[in-house]
Scaffold this active site. Structure first.
Site, PDB file in Angstrom:
ATOM      1  CG  ASP A  60      -1.724   1.229   1.400  1.00 27.61           C
ATOM      2  OD1 ASP A  60      -1.538   2.184   0.616  1.00 27.61           O
ATOM      3  OD2 ASP A  60      -2.566   1.257   2.321  1.00 27.61           O
ATOM      4  CE1 TYR A 154      -7.697  10.160 -11.254  1.00 27.06           C
ATOM      5  CE2 TYR A 154      -8.269  11.628 -13.064  1.00 27.06           C
ATOM      6  CZ  TYR A 154      -7.613  10.511 -12.599  1.00 27.06           C
ATOM      7  OH  TYR A 154      -6.865   9.740 -13.469  1.00 27.06           O
ATOM      8  CE  LYS A 158      -4.237  10.953 -11.686  1.00 25.55           C
ATOM      9  NZ  LYS A 158      -3.256   9.899 -11.386  1.00 25.55           N
TER      10      LYS A 158
HETATM   11  N1  LIG Z   1      -7.845   4.827 -17.278  1.00 25.20           N
HETATM   12  C1  LIG Z   1      -7.710   6.094 -17.688  1.00 25.20           C
HETATM   13  O1  LIG Z   1      -8.430   6.583 -18.558  1.00 25.20           O
HETATM   14  C2  LIG Z   1      -6.645   6.969 -17.104  1.00 25.20           C
HETATM   15  C3  LIG Z   1      -6.404   8.195 -17.738  1.00 25.20           C
HETATM   16  C4  LIG Z   1      -5.407   9.028 -17.216  1.00 25.20           C
HETATM   17  C5  LIG Z   1      -4.683   8.614 -16.113  1.00 25.20           C
HETATM   18  N2  LIG Z   1      -4.967   7.404 -15.523  1.00 25.20           N
HETATM   19  C6  LIG Z   1      -4.180   7.047 -14.352  1.00 25.20           C
HETATM   20  O2  LIG Z   1      -3.559   5.799 -14.581  1.00 25.20           O
HETATM   21  C7  LIG Z   1      -3.395   5.106 -13.340  1.00 25.20           C
HETATM   22  C8  LIG Z   1      -4.004   3.714 -13.438  1.00 25.20           C
HETATM   23  O3  LIG Z   1      -5.345   3.814 -13.848  1.00 25.20           O
HETATM   24  P1  LIG Z   1      -6.220   2.517 -14.242  1.00 25.20           P
HETATM   25  O4  LIG Z   1      -7.237   3.003 -15.201  1.00 25.20           O
HETATM   26  O5  LIG Z   1      -5.346   1.386 -14.623  1.00 25.20           O
HETATM   27  O6  LIG Z   1      -6.959   2.213 -12.852  1.00 25.20           O
HETATM   28  P2  LIG Z   1      -7.242   0.825 -12.118  1.00 25.20           P
HETATM   29  O7  LIG Z   1      -8.253   1.134 -11.055  1.00 25.20           O
HETATM   30  O8  LIG Z   1      -7.536  -0.245 -13.083  1.00 25.20           O
HETATM   31  O9  LIG Z   1      -5.832   0.499 -11.417  1.00 25.20           O
HETATM   32  C9  LIG Z   1      -5.371   1.168 -10.278  1.00 25.20           C
HETATM   33  C10 LIG Z   1      -4.568   0.193  -9.462  1.00 25.20           C
HETATM   34  O10 LIG Z   1      -4.033   0.886  -8.323  1.00 25.20           O
HETATM   35  C11 LIG Z   1      -4.093   0.015  -7.211  1.00 25.20           C
HETATM   36  N3  LIG Z   1      -4.072   0.782  -5.962  1.00 25.20           N
HETATM   37  C12 LIG Z   1      -5.061   1.528  -5.430  1.00 25.20           C
HETATM   38  N4  LIG Z   1      -4.677   2.034  -4.263  1.00 25.20           N
HETATM   39  C13 LIG Z   1      -3.399   1.621  -4.054  1.00 25.20           C
HETATM   40  C14 LIG Z   1      -2.474   1.816  -3.018  1.00 25.20           C
HETATM   41  N5  LIG Z   1      -2.771   2.548  -1.922  1.00 25.20           N
HETATM   42  N6  LIG Z   1      -1.253   1.237  -3.115  1.00 25.20           N
HETATM   43  C15 LIG Z   1      -0.932   0.492  -4.210  1.00 25.20           C
HETATM   44  N7  LIG Z   1      -1.783   0.263  -5.223  1.00 25.20           N
HETATM   45  C16 LIG Z   1      -3.005   0.824  -5.149  1.00 25.20           C
HETATM   46  C17 LIG Z   1      -5.411  -0.749  -7.393  1.00 25.20           C
HETATM   47  O11 LIG Z   1      -5.440  -1.954  -6.632  1.00 25.20           O
HETATM   48  C18 LIG Z   1      -5.404  -0.981  -8.902  1.00 25.20           C
HETATM   49  O12 LIG Z   1      -4.805  -2.222  -9.229  1.00 25.20           O
HETATM   50  C19 LIG Z   1      -4.041   6.000 -12.283  1.00 25.20           C
HETATM   51  O13 LIG Z   1      -3.062   6.815 -11.678  1.00 25.20           O
HETATM   52  C20 LIG Z   1      -4.985   6.855 -13.090  1.00 25.20           C
HETATM   53  O14 LIG Z   1      -5.284   8.078 -12.448  1.00 25.20           O
HETATM   54  C21 LIG Z   1      -5.913   6.575 -15.994  1.00 25.20           C
END
Ligand SMILES: NC(=O)c1ccc[n+]([C@@H]2O[C@H](COP(=O)([O-])OP(=O)(O)OC[C@H]3O[C@@H](n4cnc5c(N)ncnc54)[C@H](O)[C@@H]3O)[C@@H](O)[C@H]2O)c1
Length: 253
Positions: A60, A154, A158
């Site tokens: 975590d 959010y 960022k």
């Molecule tokens: N999906 C999108 O469109 C998008 C766009 C821009 C940025 N992002 C960024 O990309 C990253 C991943 O997004 P995603 O879409 O794969 O989301 P997701 O929810 O599929 O994955 C996030 C992961 O982070 C893990 N997590 C949460 N809290 C945690 C903690 N305290 N310690 C360790 N791990 C933790 C979760 O278990 C999960 O596996 C994020 O930072 C998100 O803001 C995503």
């Protein structure tokens, strides 16, 4: 592009984008170390389709002791990381007037505090070892400076991560440690894909907001991170690499 011999650590690795990134980096020759809050068994299932399975540590990243311990163990067991990606992130969709402070704190706890904790732990590991040439990569988002309805905390998280990127870059340049960020757009995976599928209002706004006209392939995020991990980015520090299909070009919603 070639990442042969590079050790890359990534948090949030078991998520929708994370697994694609891990697989891409490994295909380019990196030794990938995955961190996530998931149990090892749950993570194994997430990496089932990956060609190469990353080393995995349950961690975590909002917990400082746990994160420092995971980094120390992986440095011993896998090797000193060359790149640490502060990628874990959560989103909660709610109008500002209904957004509870518990939800606000929970989001900031992962996105901002978790990124800071992991970046700080990596920095201390590198400084203690006198290791130069290392890099932090933060996963930001195109909404870092474009307000998007119902995810205001959010977007603020960022923007804060961009400030962390520039701050770590500025403070640590003299120690040979770089920091950069990537700002993806609306990716066809994970949180955005789920909202796209479940929320018709979001979908109609999102369709109008992507100048290139289609959801971002997760592989394009992986490619941009691979570029930052590679020697091709060696003169970059304090940069936010926007890879968003043009979403941030104009507020067309
Ligand atoms: N999906 C999108 O469109 C998008 C766009 C821009 C940025 N992002 C960024 O990309 C990253 C991943 O997004 P995603 O879409 O794969 O989301 P997701 O929810 O599929 O994955 C996030 C992961 O982070 C893990 N997590 C949460 N809290 C945690 C903690 N305290 N310690 C360790 N791990 C933790 C979760 O278990 C999960 O596996 C994020 O930072 C998100 O803001 C995503």
């Amino acid at each position: 592009m070639n990442l042969d011999g590079k050790i890359v650590v990534i948090s949030g690795a078991a998520g929708a984008l994370g697994v694609v990134i891990c697989d891409r980096l490994a295909a380019l020759g990196a030794k990938v170390v995955a961190l996530d809050i998931e149990t090892a068994d749950a993570a194994e299932a997430r990496f089932a389709d990956c060609t190469s399975k990353p080393a995995y540590y349950t961690c975590d990243v909002s917990n400082e002791a746990e994160t420092a311990d995971a980094l120390a163990r992986l440095a011993k067991e896998v090797g000193m990381p060359d790149v640490v990606c502060c990628h874990a992130g959560v989103v909660h969709v709610e109008k500002v007037q209904d957004y509870s402070l518990e939800q606000f704190d929970a989001l900031m706890n992962v996105n901002v505090r978790g990124s800071f904790v992991l970046a700080k732990a990596a920095t201390n590991l590198w400084l203690a070892a006198g290791y130069t040439g290392a890099q932090l990569i933060f996963t930001s988002s195109w909404v870092h400076d474009v307000p998007w309805p119902e995810i205001t905390p959010y977007t603020a998280s960022k923007a804060a991560m961009n400030a962390l990127t520039r701050g770590f870059a500025r403070e640590l340049a003299a120690n040979g440690i770089r920091a950069n960020a990537i700002a993806p757009g609306i990716v066809g995976a994970g949180m955005a894909l789920k909202t796209w599928n479940e929320n018709a209002d979001y979908r109609s706004r999102a369709e109008k907001a992507i100048p290139l006209g289609f959801l971002q392939p997760p592989e394009s995020v992986a490619d941009a991170i691979a570029f930052l991990c590679s020697d091709m980015s060696s003169y970059m520090t304090g940069s936010v690499l926007v890879v968003d299909g043009g979403c941030s070009l104009y507020p067309n919603i």
